[in-house]
Design a protein around this motif. Sequence first.
Motif, mmCIF file in Angstrom:
data_model
loop_
_atom_site.group_PDB
_atom_site.id
_atom_site.type_symbol
_atom_site.label_atom_id
_atom_site.label_comp_id
_atom_site.label_asym_id
_atom_site.label_seq_id
_atom_site.Cartn_x
_atom_site.Cartn_y
_atom_site.Cartn_z
ATOM 1 N N UNK A 94 49.459 49.913 44.052
ATOM 2 C CA UNK A 94 48.558 49.899 42.895
ATOM 3 C C UNK A 94 47.645 51.119 42.985
ATOM 4 N N UNK A 95 47.738 51.981 41.999
ATOM 5 C CA UNK A 95 46.900 53.179 41.971
ATOM 6 C C UNK A 95 45.600 52.951 41.225
ATOM 7 N N UNK A 96 45.637 52.106 40.202
ATOM 8 C CA UNK A 96 44.443 51.885 39.387
ATOM 9 C C UNK A 96 44.557 50.512 38.721
ATOM 10 N N UNK A 97 43.414 49.823 38.593
ATOM 11 C CA UNK A 97 43.341 48.524 37.930
ATOM 12 C C UNK A 97 42.339 48.624 36.787
ATOM 13 N N UNK A 98 42.723 48.097 35.626
ATOM 14 C CA UNK A 98 41.822 48.056 34.473
ATOM 15 C C UNK A 98 41.721 46.609 33.986
ATOM 16 N N UNK A 99 40.503 46.143 33.835
ATOM 17 C CA UNK A 99 40.247 44.818 33.268
ATOM 18 C C UNK A 99 39.521 44.996 31.945
ATOM 19 N N UNK A 100 40.064 44.406 30.880
ATOM 20 C CA UNK A 100 39.460 44.547 29.559
ATOM 21 C C UNK A 100 39.129 43.159 29.016
ATOM 22 N N UNK A 101 38.244 43.161 28.030
ATOM 23 C CA UNK A 101 37.875 41.928 27.344
ATOM 24 C C UNK A 101 37.885 42.212 25.848
ATOM 25 N N UNK A 102 38.646 41.410 25.100
ATOM 26 C CA UNK A 102 38.691 41.575 23.650
ATOM 27 C C UNK A 102 37.410 41.005 23.041
ATOM 28 N N UNK A 103 36.816 41.782 22.141
ATOM 29 C CA UNK A 103 35.553 41.399 21.525
ATOM 30 C C UNK A 103 35.635 41.598 20.017
#
Length: 1063
Positions: free
Chosen positions: A596-605
Amino acid sequence: MRKKVDERIRTLIENGVKARHRSMFVIIGDKSRDQIVNLHYMLSKSVVKSRPTVLWCYKDKLELSSHKKKRAKQVKKLMQRGLLDPEKVDPFSLFVETAGITYCLYRDSERILGNTFGMCILQDFEALTPNLLARTIETVEGGGLIVLLLRSLSSLTSLYTMVMDVHERFRTESHSQASGRFNERFLLSLASCKACIVMDDELNILPISSHTKSITPVPAREDSEGLSEAERELKNLKEKLNDDFPVGPLIRKCCTMDQGKAVVTFFDAILDKSLRSTVALLAARGRGKSAALGLAIAGAVAAGYSNIFVTAPSPENLKTLFDLVCKGFDMLEYKISMFILIVSQHVALHIAEITNLIICLLKHVLLQIVLQVDVVKSANPDFKKATVRINIYKQHRQTIQYIQPHEHEKLSQVELLVIDEAAAIPLPVVKSLLGPYLVFLSSTVNGYEGTGRSLSLKLVQQLEEQNQTSSRSLETAVSGRFFKKIELSESIRYASGDPIESWLHGLLCLDVTNSIPSISRLPPPSECDLYYVNRDTLFSYHKDSELFLQRMMALYVASHYKNSPNDLQLMADAPAHHLFVLLGPVDESKNHLPDILCVIQISFEGQISRKSDIKSLSEGHEPFGDQIPWKFCQQFRNTDFPILSGARIVRIATHPSAMRLGYGSAAVEILTRYFEGQLTPISEQDVEEPPENSQARVIEAAEKASLLEENIKPRTDLPPLLVPLRERRPEKLHYLGVSFGLTLDLFRFWRKHNFAPFYISQVPSSVTGEHTCMVLKPVNNDDIESSGSDELGFFSPFYQEFRNNFVNLLHNAFVRMEYKLAMSILDPKINFSDLSTPESPSSEYLNSIIQSKNMKHLEAYANNLTPYQKTREFVIDLARSYFWEKISVTLSYAQASVLLCIGLQEKDISYIEGEMKLEGQQILSLYMKVMKKFYKYLSGVSSKETHPTVSRLKDIALQPHPVSVDEDLNDAVKRVQDDMKLKSDSELDPDLLQQYAIVDREAEFEIALQNGSGKVAPGSLITIKSSQTKIEKREKQAENQKSEKKRRNKHDHSSKSNKKRKS
């Protein structure tokens, strides 16, 4: 009716007591609390020392009926009278009265930190969170029990759909269905915990705890043999230092080898006495950090240190530290007295004059006889009589004084400063406490508070870099500071290898810093791809899924300064949150997980109804979730923006070995292209039908079996863990946003990807000292029309409004902001050379920003006739106009920075010197160049305003007049005479008087004369009504005016012809 208890339960408890390991029991049923008495009885029989203390945690109600409370009072009275018969009393009532239970609400669980109990009871499972779970379990000592009470369940899998209290915070208006992934993983993890038994309220062990079949009694370990390697090393260390004073007596109080080494390291820094060292003690909770600091302070007193200051978030946090200081004095044979405390309590009850005399006499007597150490307790009710000062009189006057963290100005005479629980103090405050003296600090890392990474990631890293820099340079090695880091791994409360600790760390990902795998090959960012992570598979407790989850959390912990176990439940259960990972080229032939090189966590708003929007604006509160829509609506009072749909990037974490190599930028770019629909789209026909809810099928199948027959295993019919973005339909979004702690590097990173700010908090965070910043980037969407030339689209006018407001706030809320960060936020246009004809402001606007008097001062300063202080009056308006792009003057970056510091932030030259690393004369030289350019520009604009009138005057040719002065005067006299004659003739004109003629009214005239006796007095009037109508009169008046006008024109024409003849 008596029932034989399963031997495995008793064996597990006895094994835990012998090995100093904790055990856990999960009891399911409405009568589960009745079994607490039996478990406590078995524990009391196994423990040799006094009965174990009990901690009972609950949500809001204990649910003890009034009858039980009444019976408990009766039991208490019988116990006091000695008439209690244990055989006739209700066992639970007897347990409640005799066990010494400490009750604690979940919301007040912070007050139990630092305390130790032999048994912990947790009820109200729906109110538990990962933070509460870790905080309460960590208070149990080795050999103790953790008891988790659950209501009656038809199936264990019903926990999957149980509505937790924390789910209320996860729901938003557009995403209201929270899932139970965390509960599913929690339940499955119990099967892997060797020290946990799940049973019903009749103590029948359930099949999920089938691993307990192999429980066998552990032989007792005698004191004379069976020492572990660490225990043997500690014993050898104590024997080696036995004759050394004062470290020898102090080292006897150490419980682990790590703690002993920490005390020795502290004492080495104390004996150095160079006052140039900083020693940081980092460890998880329950490792003996405060005890090691207390012993080190006692050693510092023995070494002759006079002024020792101790700070912590509250003096209550220093209870263990001061207790170990006193125990250290006992080992050093200091005589400790508590008379000062008793007298100080006496003062509050008697007259001040008498008690002051008593205090003075007691002090005089005690100091001369036995007193060597006196402990002073606080009279502040908020501190709850906590120790705030220790005075020592054995060799000379020495003091150990508590100060609050923000009182760093009191550290002028300090020799040793001790900072306990530094992770709970804001990072800027900790930095302000450091100075030219010996500093000891401790912090909890990898723990459940989640604030320790701020210290280890930022402050400790800076201290290590300074230490490396000073060690390389010979000059700074003499005057620089030395830094030493100590880490403790052995626990004090329980023995090493505790199975509950391993289970808890694995469940909550508390100790994942060692789970970061090394990357053998770093591929170019262009070859990497972004994948969507299926959360159902991620939290399914499969072996590969667990390994992947641990690696993801390891990146979070290594990249972010604030982490909490609650973040894990947010990732698992929040309906609006989604996960993406950046991976290199995947070789499917190799059966292993990719790096894993990068992790992104998003939240829909977004997608908030206008009704909810208006209601929140009117009430002035922000609901949970939807941070960017609510803040945007609050900042600009705009009710249209919350209707739009967007995504907020909650976290982005890069592998420590791959930082600053472009992987984070690649992940953000791919994510943006994905939501813009630039990746391979999926046609409407290819959209897959939503899969059947496998979780519901599992629950239905499990409900057919009873608890005693149910076998819980991880699900097998799960979708793939990683889904390529080209195979997944993107959600329709209008914008992407981010909220983060404002730093120069982070802001430049997001600005590089065309994110623009719209909000910066004026009050910095209490944890990090950073301002919260929110940035936004429009996503190409056909729903909103915007100009194609502007990359910010519909957001452009709001961004301009934010910039204008930020300029006004730079002299107030952001006066201490670094100039580089302020320049990056403003992003001003400083080069106007590309404009052939720059737009010039109007004269009215120029007069509004600089008056004529100030213009003269500007001219004088540009000509070196006045000091720069004279420009302070008007430079603010000039600077604002320039950064609002109203003044088109090309400046260099250094010149614009100086203008921002002096004009907008109103900083002193001395402060700017330290910030810009320039001499004062260089700064003033740059400022002079700016003022000269401004004067040249403003004077040029004002000259252009007067240029057209001057040109018209130059076009007029000066030539001799064709008529002489005398002739002109004679003509004027003649014109006046002609006008006078014409006027007199017009007054006697019969046509003009005709309007007053008396026609056909002679009879009336005679009657009027007769009424006056035939005579008319001089000056009197006789009125007779005219026979003409008003219209006839007006026509005659008009004809008379026309005739008069013709006569005048004829006269003017004759005069002009005379002039021509004369010329």
